[in-house]
Design a protein around this motif. Structure first.
Motif, PDB file in Angstrom:
ATOM      1  N   MET A  25       0.703  -1.169   0.164  1.00 13.68           N
ATOM      2  CA  MET A  25       0.170  -0.032  -0.025  1.00 13.68           C
ATOM      3  C   MET A  25       0.787   1.346   0.124  1.00 13.68           C
ATOM      4  N   SER A  26       1.871   1.347   0.901  1.00  8.93           N
ATOM      5  CA  SER A  26       2.797   2.277   0.986  1.00  8.93           C
ATOM      6  C   SER A  26       3.581   2.611  -0.429  1.00  8.93           C
ATOM      7  N   GLN A  27       3.709   1.636  -0.958  1.00 11.31           N
ATOM      8  CA  GLN A  27       4.650   1.670  -2.271  1.00 11.31           C
ATOM      9  C   GLN A  27       3.517   2.125  -3.262  1.00 11.31           C
ATOM     10  N   CYS A  28       2.290   1.776  -3.269  1.00  9.93           N
ATOM     11  CA  CYS A  28       1.490   2.389  -4.192  1.00  9.93           C
ATOM     12  C   CYS A  28       1.286   3.897  -4.108  1.00  9.93           C
ATOM     13  N   CYS A  29       1.180   4.339  -2.829  1.00 12.51           N
ATOM     14  CA  CYS A  29       1.076   5.845  -2.550  1.00 12.51           C
ATOM     15  C   CYS A  29       2.331   6.504  -3.019  1.00 12.51           C
ATOM     16  N   LYS A  30       3.171   5.929  -2.861  1.00 12.70           N
ATOM     17  CA  LYS A  30       4.761   6.514  -3.006  1.00 12.70           C
ATOM     18  C   LYS A  30       4.763   6.796  -4.792  1.00 12.70           C
ATOM     19  N   ASN A  31       4.267   5.713  -5.392  1.00 13.83           N
ATOM     20  CA  ASN A  31       4.262   5.788  -7.026  1.00 13.83           C
ATOM     21  C   ASN A  31       3.370   6.857  -7.448  1.00 13.83           C
ATOM     22  N   ILE A  32       2.097   6.663  -6.936  1.00 11.65           N
ATOM     23  CA  ILE A  32       1.347   7.898  -7.275  1.00 11.65           C
ATOM     24  C   ILE A  32       1.793   9.179  -7.203  1.00 11.65           C
ATOM     25  N   LYS A  33       2.356   9.410  -5.996  1.00 11.75           N
ATOM     26  CA  LYS A  33       2.652  10.713  -5.439  1.00 11.75           C
ATOM     27  C   LYS A  33       4.014  11.099  -6.604  1.00 11.75           C
ATOM     28  N   GLU A  34       4.952  10.226  -6.762  1.00 12.66           N
ATOM     29  CA  GLU A  34       5.923  10.095  -7.766  1.00 12.66           C
ATOM     30  C   GLU A  34       5.485  10.849  -9.122  1.00 12.66           C
ATOM     31  N   SER A  35       4.503  10.019  -9.607  1.00 13.12           N
ATOM     32  CA  SER A  35       4.008  10.293 -10.874  1.00 13.12           C
ATOM     33  C   SER A  35       3.514  11.756 -10.978  1.00 13.12           C
ATOM     34  N   LEU A  36       2.565  11.934 -10.012  1.00 10.19           N
ATOM     35  CA  LEU A  36       1.894  13.158 -10.082  1.00 10.19           C
ATOM     36  C   LEU A  36       3.187  14.294  -9.867  1.00 10.19           C
ATOM     37  N   GLN A  37       4.305  14.313  -9.239  1.00 12.70           N
ATOM     38  CA  GLN A  37       5.059  15.344  -9.376  1.00 12.70           C
ATOM     39  C   GLN A  37       5.949  15.356 -10.489  1.00 12.70           C
ATOM     40  N   ARG A  38       6.028  14.141 -10.985  1.00 12.65           N
ATOM     41  CA  ARG A  38       6.661  14.303 -12.448  1.00 12.65           C
ATOM     42  C   ARG A  38       5.764  15.008 -13.507  1.00 12.65           C
ATOM     43  N   LEU A  39       4.599  14.764 -13.237  1.00  9.35           N
ATOM     44  CA  LEU A  39       3.506  15.523 -14.246  1.00  9.35           C
ATOM     45  C   LEU A  39       3.409  16.992 -14.161  1.00  9.35           C
ATOM     46  N   ALA A  40       3.514  17.352 -12.599  1.00  8.97           N
ATOM     47  CA  ALA A  40       3.697  18.786 -12.376  1.00  8.97           C
ATOM     48  C   ALA A  40       4.887  19.626 -13.065  1.00  8.97           C
ATOM     49  N   SER A  41       6.020  18.736 -12.680  1.00 13.27           N
ATOM     50  CA  SER A  41       7.244  19.603 -13.190  1.00 13.27           C
ATOM     51  C   SER A  41       7.323  19.625 -14.659  1.00 13.27           C
ATOM     52  N   SER A  42       6.785  18.740 -15.380  1.00 10.06           N
ATOM     53  CA  SER A  42       6.799  18.926 -16.819  1.00 10.06           C
ATOM     54  C   SER A  42       5.869  19.998 -17.256  1.00 10.06           C
ATOM     55  N   HIS A  43       4.781  20.112 -16.517  1.00  7.15           N
ATOM     56  CA  HIS A  43       3.835  20.909 -16.768  1.00  7.15           C
ATOM     57  C   HIS A  43       4.391  22.230 -16.307  1.00  7.15           C
ATOM     58  N   LYS A  44       5.324  22.498 -15.494  1.00  4.55           N
ATOM     59  CA  LYS A  44       5.729  23.659 -15.253  1.00  4.55           C
ATOM     60  C   LYS A  44       6.804  24.082 -16.437  1.00  4.55           C
ATOM     61  N   ASP A  45       7.652  23.175 -16.967  1.00  4.81           N
ATOM     62  CA  ASP A  45       8.534  23.321 -17.899  1.00  4.81           C
ATOM     63  C   ASP A  45       7.522  24.306 -19.251  1.00  4.81           C
ATOM     64  N   ILE A  46       6.387  23.896 -19.224  1.00  7.77           N
ATOM     65  CA  ILE A  46       5.727  24.618 -20.530  1.00  7.77           C
ATOM     66  C   ILE A  46       5.612  25.956 -20.399  1.00  7.77           C
ATOM     67  N   HIS A  47       5.409  26.340 -18.979  1.00  7.08           N
ATOM     68  CA  HIS A  47       5.447  27.817 -18.601  1.00  7.08           C
ATOM     69  C   HIS A  47       6.593  28.794 -19.289  1.00  7.08           C
ATOM     70  N   GLY A  48       7.630  28.146 -19.159  1.00  5.26           N
ATOM     71  CA  GLY A  48       9.050  28.774 -19.763  1.00  5.26           C
ATOM     72  C   GLY A  48       8.510  29.034 -21.334  1.00  5.26           C
ATOM     73  N   SER A  49       8.229  27.931 -22.007  1.00  4.15           N
ATOM     74  CA  SER A  49       8.005  28.394 -23.477  1.00  4.15           C
ATOM     75  C   SER A  49       6.678  29.234 -23.682  1.00  4.15           C
ATOM     76  N   VAL A  50       5.720  29.442 -22.827  1.00  2.00           N
ATOM     77  CA  VAL A  50       4.655  30.062 -22.991  1.00  2.00           C
ATOM     78  C   VAL A  50       5.237  31.607 -22.713  1.00  2.00           C
ATOM     79  N   SER A  51       5.964  32.087 -21.632  1.00  2.00           N
ATOM     80  CA  SER A  51       6.365  33.196 -21.468  1.00  2.00           C
ATOM     81  C   SER A  51       7.322  33.597 -22.522  1.00  2.00           C
ATOM     82  N   LYS A  52       7.903  32.490 -23.362  1.00  3.55           N
ATOM     83  CA  LYS A  52       8.683  32.927 -24.404  1.00  3.55           C
ATOM     84  C   LYS A  52       8.033  33.692 -25.496  1.00  3.55           C
TER      85      LYS A  52
END
Ligand code: ZN
Length: 392
Positions: free
Chosen positions: A61-88
């Motif tokens: 169960m705790s492995q599962c929660c960890k995986n979810i958290k990691e995936s979401l963090q990965r998605l959030a950080s790649s979403h953040k990367d787009i901000h850079g291009s938008v401001s460009k």
């Protein structure tokens, strides 16, 4: 144009990143869902009761929660990367387009309430022309512009007929043309004949089964027999080939698709002329001239400032350059005085002498000799006050 291309390149980059992000998030979420369902199935099959989370179950169960958290963090950080291009994109716009146009535009242009009203009306009219009726209504409501229903009506009708023409339905246009037959003829319009011709052609394209109807329809050509004899002969001649199909005959040019786009153009042109409207929307013409004039005017202003020769161009309502939007945007006839070899202006307008010759007012004043004027062309002697101003 280079500026537009530059911004477009940045936009393309953003769009590409968005698409890639879409794929990535879809893939990660799918994978996550698969994983969670797997864990769930595993828990269900192991027959655990509530509150029984111990040992191996707890760790999965705790492995599962960890995986979810990691995936979401990965998605959030790649979403953040787009901000850079938008401001460009924003930076590219700032870099390539000069928003500071006050140097070439009179400051008080929009000060008068009346002018603001004209602008709003022009925008609303443009929207009506484009068939964007809902947008126009909303704009009226929000800006408080009151539009007379009589202004709206012609556009509603025009759009309805044009929409039908685009769907290859000739009936509304034919109905309109027949109702306005005399006025169209007064304008030397061939619209009604062309509509009948197209209707006849659409019957021909149906083949043999339409033969009787086509023959019957040909009687509509009768009022146009003298003016369009040659066209009518061609149409009637094509009937001979109905059996093998017009598309296999020397008359196949009759079926060309351009007929339909042509009829839309002709209908718009003639209907606008009849309704007293310009064919092109005044807003889009002003916009196009602005796009052409502004960069040149700003360059001129810059050069004037650099060379410190101020005073060369001080009147902001004067246009020191020529704007050529093509022949379809030639609205006013221009008259050049044959004596002074200058284009006439509001202060020096063209004057018609009683003999019919036209010269500018300044030339006329110069030619007056002891209260009399001798036409420089015919040369009729006349009273200068008999000359009449001409308005183009
Ligand atoms: Zn004369």
């Amino acid at each position: 144009m280079e500026q537009c291309a530059c911004v477009e390149r940045e936009l393309d980059k953003v769009l590409y990143r968005f698409v890639m992000y879409g794929h990535l998030s879809e893939e990660s979420l799918d994978e996550l869902l698969r994983y969670v369902s797997e864990v769930r199935r595993h828990l269900a099959s192991s027959g655990l009761k509530d509150g029984d989370l111990t040992g191996i179950v707890y760790s999965s169960m705790s492995q599962c929660c960890k995986n979810i958290k990691e995936s979401l963090q990965r998605l959030a950080s790649s979403h953040k990367d787009i901000h850079g291009s938008v401001s460009k994109v924003g930076k590219a716009i700032d870099r390539n387009f000069d928003a500071e146009i006050s140097a070439v535009v009179a400051d008080n242009v929009w000060e008068l309430q009346e002018r603001q009203k004209y602008l709003s009306e022009t925008i609303v009219e443009h929207l009506y022309r484009q068939g964007m009726l809902n947008v126009a209504e909303d704009l009226c409501k929000e800006s408080g512009v009151a539009i007379d229903i009589s202004m709206k009506q012609p556009f509603l009708e025009l759009n309805r007929i044009l929409e039908a023409l685009k769907m290859r339905d000739l009936h509304p246009a034919l109905e309109w043309a027949i109702t306005n037959r005399q006025r169209l003829l007064d304008h030397n319009s061939t619209l009604e004949f062309r509509l009948h011709r197209l209707y006849f052609i659409s019957l021909l394209s149906g083949g043999m089964k339409n033969q009787a109807e086509a023959l019957q329809y040909a009687r509509h050509f009768q009022p146009f027999a003298t003016q369009h004899q040659r066209d009518i002969q061609i149409l009637m001649g094509s009937l001979v080939y109905l059996r093998i199909g017009i598309e296999n005959s020397p008359y196949r040019h009759l079926l060309e698709n351009t007929n339909w786009s042509d009829i839309c153009t002709i209908f718009t042109r003639d209907a606008c002329a009849l309704l007293g409207l310009s064919v092109e929307s005044p807003l889009s013409v002003s916009f196009s001239s602005g796009c052409m004039a502004l960069p040149v005017l700003m360059n001129i202003r810059q050069v004037i400032e650099q060379r410190q020769c101020t005073g060369v161009w001080s009147h902001k309502d004067e246009l020191p350059i020529e704007i050529d939007l093509g022949k379809k945007c030639w609205y006013h006839s221009v008259f050049s005085c044959p004596i002074l070899r200058q284009q006439t202006t509001e202060t020096n307008p063209p004057m018609k002498l009683i003999c019919g010759h036209v010269i500018s007012r300044d030339a006329l004043n110069k030619l007056i000799n002891t209260g009399k004027l001798k036409c420089p062309y015919c040369p009729m002697e006349q009273n200068p006050s008999d000359a009449k101003q001409i308005f183009f």
